[in-house]
Design a protein around this motif. Structure first.
Motif, mmCIF file in Angstrom:
data_model
loop_
_atom_site.group_PDB
_atom_site.id
_atom_site.type_symbol
_atom_site.label_atom_id
_atom_site.label_comp_id
_atom_site.label_asym_id
_atom_site.label_seq_id
_atom_site.Cartn_x
_atom_site.Cartn_y
_atom_site.Cartn_z
ATOM 1 N N LEU A 81 -6.543 3.387 10.973
ATOM 2 C CA LEU A 81 -6.457 1.994 11.445
ATOM 3 C C LEU A 81 -6.214 1.972 12.947
ATOM 4 O O LEU A 81 -5.647 2.919 13.507
ATOM 5 C CB LEU A 81 -5.293 1.237 10.772
ATOM 6 N N PHE B 241 -3.845 4.996 14.068
ATOM 7 C CA PHE B 241 -2.932 5.375 13.001
ATOM 8 C C PHE B 241 -3.693 6.193 11.968
ATOM 9 O O PHE B 241 -4.865 5.928 11.708
ATOM 10 C CB PHE B 241 -2.391 4.099 12.352
ATOM 11 N N HIS C 28 -6.376 -8.001 7.429
ATOM 12 C CA HIS C 28 -5.619 -7.897 8.695
ATOM 13 C C HIS C 28 -6.618 -7.797 9.831
ATOM 14 O O HIS C 28 -7.774 -7.383 9.633
ATOM 15 C CB HIS C 28 -4.666 -6.696 8.688
ATOM 16 N N VAL D 211 1.486 4.395 1.194
ATOM 17 C CA VAL D 211 0.907 5.188 2.292
ATOM 18 C C VAL D 211 1.990 6.021 2.964
ATOM 19 O O VAL D 211 3.063 5.501 3.304
ATOM 20 C CB VAL D 211 0.255 4.255 3.346
ATOM 21 N N HIS E 143 -7.889 -2.324 -3.537
ATOM 22 C CA HIS E 143 -8.244 -1.019 -4.094
ATOM 23 C C HIS E 143 -7.835 -1.017 -5.562
ATOM 24 O O HIS E 143 -6.718 -1.430 -5.882
ATOM 25 C CB HIS E 143 -7.503 0.111 -3.383
ATOM 26 N N HIS F 37 -5.860 -8.179 0.478
ATOM 27 C CA HIS F 37 -5.291 -8.702 1.725
ATOM 28 C C HIS F 37 -6.292 -8.467 2.870
ATOM 29 O O HIS F 37 -7.336 -7.848 2.670
ATOM 30 C CB HIS F 37 -3.909 -8.097 2.019
ATOM 31 N N GLN G 213 -2.979 7.655 1.706
ATOM 32 C CA GLN G 213 -2.739 6.642 0.674
ATOM 33 C C GLN G 213 -2.992 7.253 -0.694
ATOM 34 O O GLN G 213 -3.927 8.029 -0.873
ATOM 35 C CB GLN G 213 -3.658 5.430 0.893
ATOM 36 N N HIS H 149 -9.812 -7.014 1.414
ATOM 37 C CA HIS H 149 -10.032 -5.755 0.688
ATOM 38 C C HIS H 149 -8.910 -5.475 -0.284
ATOM 39 O O HIS H 149 -7.752 -5.834 -0.054
ATOM 40 C CB HIS H 149 -10.223 -4.579 1.650
ATOM 41 N N ARG I 184 -11.410 4.295 5.290
ATOM 42 C CA ARG I 184 -10.839 5.354 4.427
ATOM 43 C C ARG I 184 -11.805 6.529 4.431
ATOM 44 O O ARG I 184 -13.023 6.319 4.373
ATOM 45 C CB ARG I 184 -10.661 4.933 2.959
ATOM 46 N N ARG J 199 0.889 -1.168 0.000
ATOM 47 C CA ARG J 199 0.000 0.000 0.000
ATOM 48 C C ARG J 199 0.925 1.215 0.000
ATOM 49 O O ARG J 199 1.843 1.285 0.821
ATOM 50 C CB ARG J 199 -0.875 0.047 1.251
ATOM 51 N N ASP K 42 -6.345 7.107 5.514
ATOM 52 C CA ASP K 42 -6.552 5.787 6.093
ATOM 53 C C ASP K 42 -6.554 5.920 7.607
ATOM 54 O O ASP K 42 -5.649 6.553 8.174
ATOM 55 C CB ASP K 42 -5.365 4.862 5.771
HETATM 56 O O1 GTQ Z 1 -5.315 0.001 2.493
HETATM 57 O O2 GTQ Z 1 -5.235 -1.976 3.357
HETATM 58 O O3 GTQ Z 1 -2.744 2.853 5.629
HETATM 59 O O4 GTQ Z 1 -3.322 -2.504 4.991
HETATM 60 C C1 GTQ Z 1 -2.128 0.682 6.253
HETATM 61 C C2 GTQ Z 1 -2.287 -0.688 6.082
HETATM 62 C C3 GTQ Z 1 -3.758 1.049 4.540
HETATM 63 C C4 GTQ Z 1 -4.897 -0.796 3.343
HETATM 64 C C5 GTQ Z 1 -2.877 1.528 5.475
HETATM 65 C C6 GTQ Z 1 -3.177 -1.177 5.150
HETATM 66 C C7 GTQ Z 1 -3.925 -0.307 4.373
#
Ligand code: GTQ
Length: 350
Positions: A162, A90, A107, A71, A148, A105, A94, A146, A113, A69, A160
């Protein structure tokens, strides 16, 4: 020394304790039981106008495949190792360019977003395609697949959010790449938004996910609806003395926050607004959707304008001010749901 040896000096006793992976509480009591929260996090502002050219630079310097990503992390100067924006949360910017795909992926960290600029990108969350427009809030709850993809023709950038700092501090972080071609969509595009967006008219044939009752079923909270909600009341409602006309994005099943760990909000601060100062144990990250103003956090004054991001650490005294002339709109997110769930939320008006 053997287990039967008895130390003869204090110094020897302290050394022996350390050798046993034990320690004297009396030497650390004040640090471990502070009279009130002590946080290394500081109030900080990230000017979007300075970040944007750097995001564009890396959009050509680095492929999305290399980056996973692309970012820019917004790292609190007091929380650099491991990097976080506030204690539990966090923020990152992005960027995705036309024609690019950020592969699938998942997590265990919850994510969302909030779209800043561009048009034409689609995020697919557990098989539902969600088109992204500026001002939209899209959820990627923990362990949802997810990716993009961008088939528009201008760079697309978003904020983003998280909760990975919290998840990692609990040692509960998992991550997995979907190592196959992306599967076909599993539901009609944006169906979750269309089914739930009207709030007081929910589908009777669906039931809440009993394992994850605190996860909103809505994929996208579109800006057009948010703007309508604000416009409907902003001239008349009294609002909060600290945060103005502050609306919470809600989980239609519970009426509560959108994610178990993150609450997301939008506020209209009227021209000339002066918020009452207060503090609370929750930490907050703000993004300026429109307008300008200042937020005083302790002794620090953060002057913000459109698209900037700034943070207010937990238990820091803060107040917002908006100059006369025009209103300001602030998106924000907070770990308040975590603190409330654990019985640790406190607030104080100052
Ligand atoms: O878009 O899945 O800012 O996995 C940090 C980890 C975005 C994302 C982030 C991530 C993503």
């Amino acid at each position: 020394m053997t287990s039967t040896d008895v130390p003869t000096t204090d110094e020897g006793a302290y050394a022996d304790l350390a050798g046993l992976a034990a320690a004297p509480l009396w030497r650390q009591y004040g640090d471990l039981m502070p009279a009130q929260p002590v946080s290394p996090a500081v109030a900080h502002l990230w000017p979007y106008a300075r970040l944007r050219p750097l995001a564009l630079h890396f959009s050509t310097a680095l492929s999305i495949a290399e980056a996973e990503r692309r970012v820019l992390m917004l790292v609190n100067p007091g929380l650099t190792d491991p990097p976080a924006t506030v204690n539990t949360l966090f923020a990152g910017i992005q960027i995705i360019m036309p024609g690019e795909t950020a592969r699938t992926h998942r997590h265990s960290a919850n994510a969302f977003r909030f779209i800043i600029e561009g048009d034409g990108a689609v995020t697919t969350v557990n098989g539902e395609r969600l088109r992204m427009h500026p001002g939209d809030l899209l959820l990627t709850p923990g362990w949802h697949w997810h990716d993009h993809a961008h088939d528009g023709d201008t760079p697309m950038m978003w904020l983003d959010g998280l909760d990975y700092p919290l998840v990692n501090s609990l040692h509960a972080g998992f991550f997995e790449i979907y190592d196959h071609p992306a599967p076909p969509p599993r539901t009609p595009d944006e169906l979750s938004t269309r089914q739930f967006m009207h709030g007081r008219l929910n589908p009777t044939w669906l039931t809440p996910d009993t394992e994850h009752p605190k996860v909103s079923p809505v994929g996208n909270y579109p800006w057009a609806e948010t703007e309508r909600a604000l416009a409907a009341i902003a001239d008349d409602a009294q609002g909060s003395a600290a945060e103005g006309i502050l609306l919470e994005y809600t989980n239609p099943w519970t009426g509560g926050p959108v994610l178990p760990t993150i609450g997301a909000r939008i506020a209209r601060l009227r021209a000339g607004f002066t918020g009452l100062p207060r503090r609370h144990t929750a930490s907050t990250i703000y993004h300026v959707v429109s307008g300008s103003g200042a937020t005083t956090v302790g002794d620090t004054r953060l002057d913000w304008s459109e698209r900037d991001i700034f943070c207010v650490p937990g238990w820091a005294q803060y107040s917002h001010q908006v100059p006369p002339g025009s209103d300001a709109t602030l998106f924000s997110y907070t770990d308040e749901p975590v603190l409330r769930t654990l019985g640790l939320y406190r607030e104080q008006w100052l």
